[in-house]
Design a protein around this motif. Structure first.
Motif: not given
Lengths: 289, 284
Positions: B129-138, B149-158
């Motif tokens: 959850i912390s990585i999910l939140m931080f990536s969403t914040t970013l 719009d950076v795809g990396l920050f959305r839930p997914g493979f990377w």
């Protein structure tokens, strides 16, 4: 000459330090800080995000939240204890009782199931225990029961599953710590007339304490943070705290509430680990080795 | 009591029975799963209706074997790719970390070492959850600041790869460090005296010495990634990894296809375990 070597060493430091710093700061430190910060944000009546401790107040006001929390913690301690009680004789047997030439293969056999995914192991228990499962089938065949009973979805089966899943992390430290116990200590105690129980409590357990502590800490922590086993093997009434977190994040989409829960879980797990280390006078870096 | 002491018959037999019961407890779920993969029935349960390979090879409307089950095959492929990248990344960073903590001296070394151990004590769900939140914040920040719009920050493979990498690297670091501790540093000094620079020494001497540990750590990393559930659960996008996919199927009622997949996994991981053991035996 000397300065040149010094300079080279610094380049090496930079080369090694950069990836490690990136890893720890971007994936560990900043996300944890973000989690902490978000847990203190919530919507006010006007729908704006403001600083508040509402998320933590919710936790204490809603009995279902803190009851789940207390239950999860209590059960995790129980699981660690059961795992220890079951694993100690096995570790003792392998290190001290069985003929040395079987030692290697028995240890290998012991570790093998834990290479298999947790998902597969839980699934195995499900087809054993469920109402149409294998155990019910045999009990009916043997005439021991007339009606199949649902053995799955109870607290006891959930604990069984959790003990099974965490067994490895108790057995391995116990084996390594008992391996270093000198046989002559037990022999001497025996010659002096000690019985089995006093040998167990005066020699084996005191010697094994470092292994017991590190095993229990790891088991406790993994059980506390487990989602799969309680979710699939526990019933409707055996809610686990990680499921509450999941519900807040994925079902209710209330991330701020979810991060408050997450932080509470993290706090609890760190607290118990800290207490465990203090009580046994060990340090984290020692335990992980 | 122990093998060098006389023991009563009851004690010896009782102990043997206990250990036997323990091993039954360990293997029963796995054996039953494997056996039922070959049962000619629509449900993963007894009675035994005869031997079939149908749950592996069949391609009928009422029974699709694993070799024709596109959804499950896809998720296996995604898991392999994820595990490949996690292994690559974590072996590189973990080895760097091992060198950093064993051979370098710098300020805040203790603090950083403690941080490196932290992923072991943070529950996997929290990492997720912390990585999910931080990536969403970013993601939100990038969007608002630069309209990117950076795809990396959305839930997914990377994001799954990064999430698993965040704690698997710690394990790699510990495994590689353990071997690096035993390394005789006079070998490095000798090579340096003969004119090699630091990187040549590491490449030609230290890494050669570390190879068994690196291979073992890589195998463990691959398996840990392949089987990870808790962290992946929160970071997964539309491409489900195998454990997530199996979980969804088991939750909503299961067919013996899951037994067939489990059978393949059990056989595969046992072989991997044996190979890994062979390598670590050689190391000693």
């Amino acid at each position: 000459m000397k300065t040149e070597i010094k300079k080279q060493f610094r380049w090496g430091l930079l080369f090694f330090l950069t990836p490690v710093l990136l890893w720890l700061i971007l994936l560990i430190v900043l996300p944890q800080i973000d989690l902490f910060v978000m847990s203190f944000r919530s919507e006010n009546d006007a729908g704006e995000m403001v600083w508040s401790i509402t998320n933590y107040l919710n936790f204490f006001h809603e009995p279902i939240y803190w009851l789940t929390f207390v239950r999860t913690a209590t059960y995790s301690i129980l699981v660690a204890f059961f795992t220890f009680v079951i694993a100690l004789p096995v570790a003792f047997y392998i290190t001290k009782v069985v003929k040395p030439r079987f030692q290697g293969s028995l240890t290998l056999l012991l570790l093998l199931p834990f290479w298999v995914s947790e998902m597969v192991r839980v699934y195995g228990w499900m087809i054993l225990l469920r109402e149409s499962g294998v155990i019910n089938h045999f009990l009916l065949k043997l005439g021991l029961m007339t009606e199949p009973i649902e053995m799955l979805y109870r607290d006891s089966t959930m604990i069984l599953g959790l003990v099974y899943t965490s067994m490895l992390f108790m057995v391995v430290p116990l084996i390594s710590v008992l391996d270093s116990l000198d046989d002559s200590l037990i022999e001497a105690a025996y010659d002096l007339g000690a019985n089995m129980w006093s040998i167990l409590f005066k020699i084996i357990i005191p010697h094994a304490t470092p292994g017991i502590v590190s095993g229990s800490i790891v088991v406790f922590m993994l059980t506390l943070g487990n989602y799969l086993t309680p979710n699939l093997m526990g019933g409707k009434n055996s809610l686990w705290f990680t499921e509450q977190i999941y519900n807040q994040f994925i079902a209710s989409f209330n991330w701020n509430q979810g991060s408050a829960f997450g932080f509470l879980l993290l706090f609890l797990s760190s607290l118990v680990i800290w207490i465990g280390l203090k009580l046994s006078r060990q340090t984290l870096s020692k335990v992980v080795q | 009591m122990i093998r060098s002491l006389p023991q009563s018959k009851g004690y010896a037999i009782g102990f043997k029975l206990y250990v036997l019961a323990y091993f039954t407890f360990l293997f029963a779920p796995l054996l039953v799963t494997c056996i039922l993969a070959f049962n000619d029935s629509q449900f993963p349960s007894l009675p035994w209706k005869g031997f079939t390979l149908g749950w592996f090879t069949a391609n009928l409307p009422e029974r699709v074997g694993i070799f024709h089950d596109q959804i499950n095959l896809d998720s296996i492929w995604i898991s392999i790719q994820t595990a490949f990248f996690v292994t690559l990344l974590s072996v590189f960073v973990g080895t760097c970390a091992a060198f950093l903590f064993e051979q370098e001296d710098f300020r805040l070394r203790q603090l950083l070492y403690f941080l490196m151990l932290a992923p072991l004590v943070i529950p996997g769900v929290i990492l997720g959850i912390s990585i999910l939140m931080f990536s969403t914040t970013l993601g939100i920040y990038f969007e608002e600041k630069w309209n990117l719009d950076v795809g990396l920050f959305r839930p997914g493979f990377w994001l799954v790869v990064l999430g698993q990498f965040s704690f698997i690297s710690t394990l790699v670091t510990l495994v590689v460090s353990a071997r690096l501790k035993k390394f005789d540093r006079t070998l490095e000094e000798a090579a340096m005296n003969l004119g090699a620079n630091r990187f040549e020494v590491i490449w030609h001497i230290t890494l050669k010495y570390l190879r068994p540990a690196i291979i073992a750590a890589g195998a463990v990393a691959f398996l840990m990634s392949f089987e990870n559930f808790n962290t992946t659960l929160f970071l997964v996008g539309s491409e489900a990894t195998l454990p997530i996919n199996l979980y969804l199927q088991v939750r909503d009622g299961s067919t013996p296809v899951i037994n067939a997949i489990s059978f393949l996994l059990i056989v595969g991981t046992s072989m991997a375990a044996l190979v890994n053991l062979y390598f670590s035996k050689k190391e000693v």
